[in-house]
Design an enzyme around this catalytic site. Sequence first.
Site, PDB file in Angstrom:
ATOM      1  N   GLU A   1      19.317 -25.387  12.636  1.00 17.47           N
ATOM      2  CA  GLU A   1      18.002 -25.512  13.258  1.00 17.47           C
ATOM      3  C   GLU A   1      16.975 -26.093  12.281  1.00 17.47           C
ATOM      4  O   GLU A   1      16.195 -26.977  12.627  1.00 17.47           O
ATOM      5  CB  GLU A   1      17.538 -24.141  13.763  1.00 17.47           C
ATOM      6  CG  GLU A   1      16.093 -24.072  14.213  1.00 17.47           C
ATOM      7  CD  GLU A   1      15.832 -24.853  15.491  1.00 17.47           C
ATOM      8  OE1 GLU A   1      14.653 -25.103  15.803  1.00 17.47           O
ATOM      9  OE2 GLU A   1      16.815 -25.223  16.173  1.00 17.47           O
TER      10      GLU A   1
ATOM     11  N   HIS B   1      17.516 -29.746  11.456  1.00 13.32           N
ATOM     12  CA  HIS B   1      17.028 -30.518  12.611  1.00 13.32           C
ATOM     13  C   HIS B   1      15.510 -30.654  12.562  1.00 13.32           C
ATOM     14  O   HIS B   1      14.959 -31.744  12.808  1.00 13.32           O
ATOM     15  CB  HIS B   1      17.461 -29.831  13.903  1.00 13.32           C
ATOM     16  CG  HIS B   1      16.918 -30.470  15.142  1.00 13.32           C
ATOM     17  ND1 HIS B   1      17.285 -31.739  15.555  1.00 13.32           N
ATOM     18  CD2 HIS B   1      16.021 -30.034  16.063  1.00 13.32           C
ATOM     19  CE1 HIS B   1      16.644 -32.046  16.669  1.00 13.32           C
ATOM     20  NE2 HIS B   1      15.864 -31.035  16.996  1.00 13.32           N
TER      21      HIS B   1
END
Length: 264
Positions: A24, A27
């Site tokens: 996460e 990203h």
Amino acid sequence: SEEHVDEKHYLEQRPLEPHKGWAEMVHRYFAGALGLLILAITILSWKRRRDDPDQPVWLPTFLLGVVIFQAILGMWTVTLLLKPVVVMGHLLGGFTTLSLLFLLLLIVGTRSSCVVPQAMRGWAMLGLVILVMQIALGGWTSTNYAALSCPDFPTCQGVWAPEADFSEAFVMWRGLGINYEYGVLEHPARVAIHLTHRIGAIITFLYIGGLVWALRGQGGLLAQAATVVAALLLVQVGLGITNVIMHLPLPVAVAHNAVAALLL
């Protein structure tokens, strides 16, 4: 079942999963870097417009707006607990960003003579609409955890017409405070989503396949582009079937997403 939870309490109490956290955060950092790069492109475009009247400025400006809204969708993806319509919108926003960057590259970075015949432009635009709808269906299938609802091919659960609930399959909004991780739909609704994505794949394959077949005789860059699209189309169908028969291996699922972006 639909479980109503307090979103803030859920996010605070959920235990940390480091492997997901790493993915996460990487990203997010890439998304932040991309946003800054697009901001720089936009500023440079407006500066260069003073000396070059052909320098596009509205496309970079619109692209900046898209990436800002994309960041908001990314935030909502987390805070609204993977609400399907938000996750699907976030996927489409990413594809839109990529496509607009490529369009900008074509405008400012090439001087090709690849021109689509006037008679074909409407058909090409329809193909683009069909492809975008199919990509949206793919996002809807993924975010509702319906990819494995039909674990066999070409049939679904060993039959051609399994039980499917289309009335529940495409409800876009189910309110707030629902945790959508692993999905909330009953099995027949997920089957309906999966079947719709398969039908969409057939329509997309036939239409775009026919389009590139019609363009094969144009010669030059246009024929080359049609050949590339045809190859990508075949690869995409193969990846979709592989996802089903191999029960959604992560590398194949990622490749299926990437080839969809290349097709677009």
